[in-house]
Motif scaffolding. Structure first.
Motif, PDB file in Angstrom:
ATOM      1  N   LEU A   1       5.860  57.122  57.081  1.00  0.00           N
ATOM      2  CA  LEU A   1       5.132  57.252  56.062  1.00  0.00           C
ATOM      3  C   LEU A   1       6.150  56.566  54.860  1.00  0.00           C
ATOM      4  O   LEU A   1       7.164  56.866  54.550  1.00  0.00           O
ATOM      5  CB  LEU A   1       4.743  58.542  55.534  1.00  0.00           C
ATOM      6  CG  LEU A   1       3.913  59.098  56.367  1.00  0.00           C
ATOM      7  CD1 LEU A   1       3.460  60.592  55.737  1.00  0.00           C
ATOM      8  CD2 LEU A   1       2.351  58.271  56.269  1.00  0.00           C
TER       9      LEU A   1
ATOM     10  N   GLU B   1       6.753  55.565  50.458  1.00  0.00           N
ATOM     11  CA  GLU B   1       6.366  56.061  49.370  1.00  0.00           C
ATOM     12  C   GLU B   1       5.011  55.561  48.856  1.00  0.00           C
ATOM     13  O   GLU B   1       4.439  56.207  48.226  1.00  0.00           O
ATOM     14  CB  GLU B   1       7.453  55.795  48.424  1.00  0.00           C
ATOM     15  CG  GLU B   1       7.372  56.521  47.195  1.00  0.00           C
ATOM     16  CD  GLU B   1       7.424  57.859  47.128  1.00  0.00           C
ATOM     17  OE1 GLU B   1       6.874  58.549  46.444  1.00  0.00           O
ATOM     18  OE2 GLU B   1       8.061  58.667  47.784  1.00  0.00           O
ATOM     19  N   GLU B   2       4.788  54.353  48.953  1.00  0.00           N
ATOM     20  CA  GLU B   2       3.515  53.591  48.397  1.00  0.00           C
ATOM     21  C   GLU B   2       2.341  54.213  49.271  1.00  0.00           C
ATOM     22  O   GLU B   2       1.239  54.354  48.567  1.00  0.00           O
ATOM     23  CB  GLU B   2       3.684  52.150  48.603  1.00  0.00           C
ATOM     24  CG  GLU B   2       2.393  51.258  48.068  1.00  0.00           C
ATOM     25  CD  GLU B   2       2.641  49.670  48.440  1.00  0.00           C
ATOM     26  OE1 GLU B   2       1.686  49.085  48.667  1.00  0.00           O
ATOM     27  OE2 GLU B   2       3.758  49.322  48.229  1.00  0.00           O
ATOM     28  N   ASP B   3       2.395  54.459  50.531  1.00  0.00           N
ATOM     29  CA  ASP B   3       1.411  55.010  51.182  1.00  0.00           C
ATOM     30  C   ASP B   3       1.000  56.336  50.665  1.00  0.00           C
ATOM     31  O   ASP B   3      -0.154  56.857  50.219  1.00  0.00           O
ATOM     32  CB  ASP B   3       1.399  55.300  52.871  1.00  0.00           C
ATOM     33  CG  ASP B   3       1.606  53.813  53.559  1.00  0.00           C
ATOM     34  OD1 ASP B   3       1.184  52.933  52.851  1.00  0.00           O
ATOM     35  OD2 ASP B   3       2.105  53.691  54.568  1.00  0.00           O
ATOM     36  N   LEU B   4       1.992  57.294  50.261  1.00  0.00           N
ATOM     37  CA  LEU B   4       1.869  58.568  49.665  1.00  0.00           C
ATOM     38  C   LEU B   4       1.330  58.398  48.392  1.00  0.00           C
ATOM     39  O   LEU B   4       0.301  59.322  47.956  1.00  0.00           O
ATOM     40  CB  LEU B   4       3.060  59.449  49.765  1.00  0.00           C
ATOM     41  CG  LEU B   4       3.753  59.680  51.145  1.00  0.00           C
ATOM     42  CD1 LEU B   4       5.130  60.184  51.005  1.00  0.00           C
ATOM     43  CD2 LEU B   4       2.783  60.824  51.661  1.00  0.00           C
ATOM     44  N   VAL B   5       1.423  57.362  47.663  1.00  0.00           N
ATOM     45  CA  VAL B   5       0.864  57.437  46.297  1.00  0.00           C
ATOM     46  C   VAL B   5      -0.503  56.966  46.468  1.00  0.00           C
ATOM     47  O   VAL B   5      -1.169  57.390  45.483  1.00  0.00           O
ATOM     48  CB  VAL B   5       1.969  56.379  45.607  1.00  0.00           C
ATOM     49  CG1 VAL B   5       1.167  56.260  44.035  1.00  0.00           C
ATOM     50  CG2 VAL B   5       3.157  57.028  45.084  1.00  0.00           C
ATOM     51  N   GLN B   6      -0.835  56.014  47.258  1.00  0.00           N
ATOM     52  CA  GLN B   6      -2.236  55.564  47.351  1.00  0.00           C
ATOM     53  C   GLN B   6      -3.095  56.939  47.814  1.00  0.00           C
ATOM     54  O   GLN B   6      -4.133  56.829  47.402  1.00  0.00           O
ATOM     55  CB  GLN B   6      -2.179  54.512  48.400  1.00  0.00           C
ATOM     56  CG  GLN B   6      -3.395  53.594  48.573  1.00  0.00           C
ATOM     57  CD  GLN B   6      -3.269  52.478  49.004  1.00  0.00           C
ATOM     58  OE1 GLN B   6      -2.476  52.469  50.105  1.00  0.00           O
ATOM     59  NE2 GLN B   6      -4.375  51.629  49.383  1.00  0.00           N
ATOM     60  N   GLU B   7      -2.518  57.766  48.822  1.00  0.00           N
ATOM     61  CA  GLU B   7      -3.313  58.663  49.364  1.00  0.00           C
ATOM     62  C   GLU B   7      -3.511  59.743  48.400  1.00  0.00           C
ATOM     63  O   GLU B   7      -4.486  60.381  48.116  1.00  0.00           O
ATOM     64  CB  GLU B   7      -2.487  59.329  50.342  1.00  0.00           C
ATOM     65  CG  GLU B   7      -3.355  60.316  51.307  1.00  0.00           C
ATOM     66  CD  GLU B   7      -2.546  60.796  52.400  1.00  0.00           C
ATOM     67  OE1 GLU B   7      -2.671  62.269  52.688  1.00  0.00           O
ATOM     68  OE2 GLU B   7      -1.999  60.025  53.418  1.00  0.00           O
ATOM     69  N   LYS B   8      -2.417  59.936  47.278  1.00  0.00           N
ATOM     70  CA  LYS B   8      -2.708  60.738  46.350  1.00  0.00           C
ATOM     71  C   LYS B   8      -3.869  60.374  45.282  1.00  0.00           C
ATOM     72  O   LYS B   8      -4.313  61.292  44.563  1.00  0.00           O
ATOM     73  CB  LYS B   8      -1.288  61.118  45.636  1.00  0.00           C
ATOM     74  CG  LYS B   8      -0.382  62.013  46.245  1.00  0.00           C
ATOM     75  CD  LYS B   8       0.854  62.385  45.326  1.00  0.00           C
ATOM     76  CE  LYS B   8       1.769  63.353  46.070  1.00  0.00           C
ATOM     77  NZ  LYS B   8       3.009  63.488  45.530  1.00  0.00           N
TER      78      LYS B   8
ATOM     79  N   ASP C   1      -7.125  60.811  46.760  1.00  0.00           N
ATOM     80  CA  ASP C   1      -7.401  62.310  46.732  1.00  0.00           C
ATOM     81  C   ASP C   1      -7.935  62.812  45.315  1.00  0.00           C
ATOM     82  O   ASP C   1      -8.657  63.552  44.976  1.00  0.00           O
ATOM     83  CB  ASP C   1      -6.122  63.244  47.118  1.00  0.00           C
ATOM     84  CG  ASP C   1      -5.923  63.077  48.655  1.00  0.00           C
ATOM     85  OD1 ASP C   1      -6.911  62.532  49.409  1.00  0.00           O
ATOM     86  OD2 ASP C   1      -4.899  63.607  49.126  1.00  0.00           O
TER      87      ASP C   1
END
Length: 180
Positions: free
Chosen positions: A134, A136-143, A146
């Motif tokens: 994962l 960091e960009e994927d985590l931000v996009q998922e947030k 959400d």
């Protein structure tokens, strides 16, 4: 003597003829009054007969006589459909269908999710497991996704609750501040 007798008869005839127009006029007036009174009498006789027939009809129709005691009034709010029950049913069915579809998809999904599932189903040993990477960009996009879903769900739930509050206030307390 004969001449005086004839003169007397002539004067008597003149006096009778002079009184005849008065008597004729009085006779005409009496005839006219009699005709008016006869017409009034005939009208009253007709009305009496009509009243007698109406009374007879009323007595024969006594079994089918209806009297309005309280006039019908239109209700202030619709009786059916019960919007409050529809909203509660919609909330309940929405939650039930969401949980049911999540459980159904999980039950029908035949994919293997972890190493233990592979070993138990296939009876094969797991040699290597590749972890998911994962960024960091994927985590931000998922947030962000959400957050958008939560905002949309909150707005929709708020609207439904506002509609429910309006219906409860108008149905049970008689307070009406919006109409749609």
């Amino acid at each position: 003597a004969r001449s005086s007798e004839l003169l007397r008869q002539q004067q008597q005839a003149k006096s009778v003829l002079g009184g005849m127009p008065k008597e004729q006029e009085e006779w005409t007036k009496l005839q006219r009054d009699r005709n008016v009174y006869q017409h009034i009498y005939d009208d009253l006789l007709n009305k009496l007969e009509t009243a007698r027939v109406s009374k007879d009809l009323e007595l024969t129709d006594k079994g089918t006589t209806f009297k309005i005691i309280d006039p019908a009034t239109a209700p202030l709010s619709p009786v059916k459909p019960d919007r409050v029950m529809f909203i509660f049913a919609g909330i309940f069915l929405g939650i039930a269908s969401g949980v049911g579809s999540a459980l159904g998809v999980d039950y029908l999904n035949q994919s293997l999710k972890d190493e233990d599932a592979i070993e138990t189903r296939l009876n094969l040993p797991v040699l290597v497991a590749i972890p998911s990477v994962l960024v960091e960009e994927d985590l931000v996009q998922e947030k962000r996704l959400d957050r958008k879903v939560m905002i949309a769900a909150s707005a929709y739930s708020g609207f439904i609750l506002l509609l429910l509050l309006k219906e409860v206030l108008s149905k049970y307390l008689g307070i009406s501040f919006m109409s749609f």
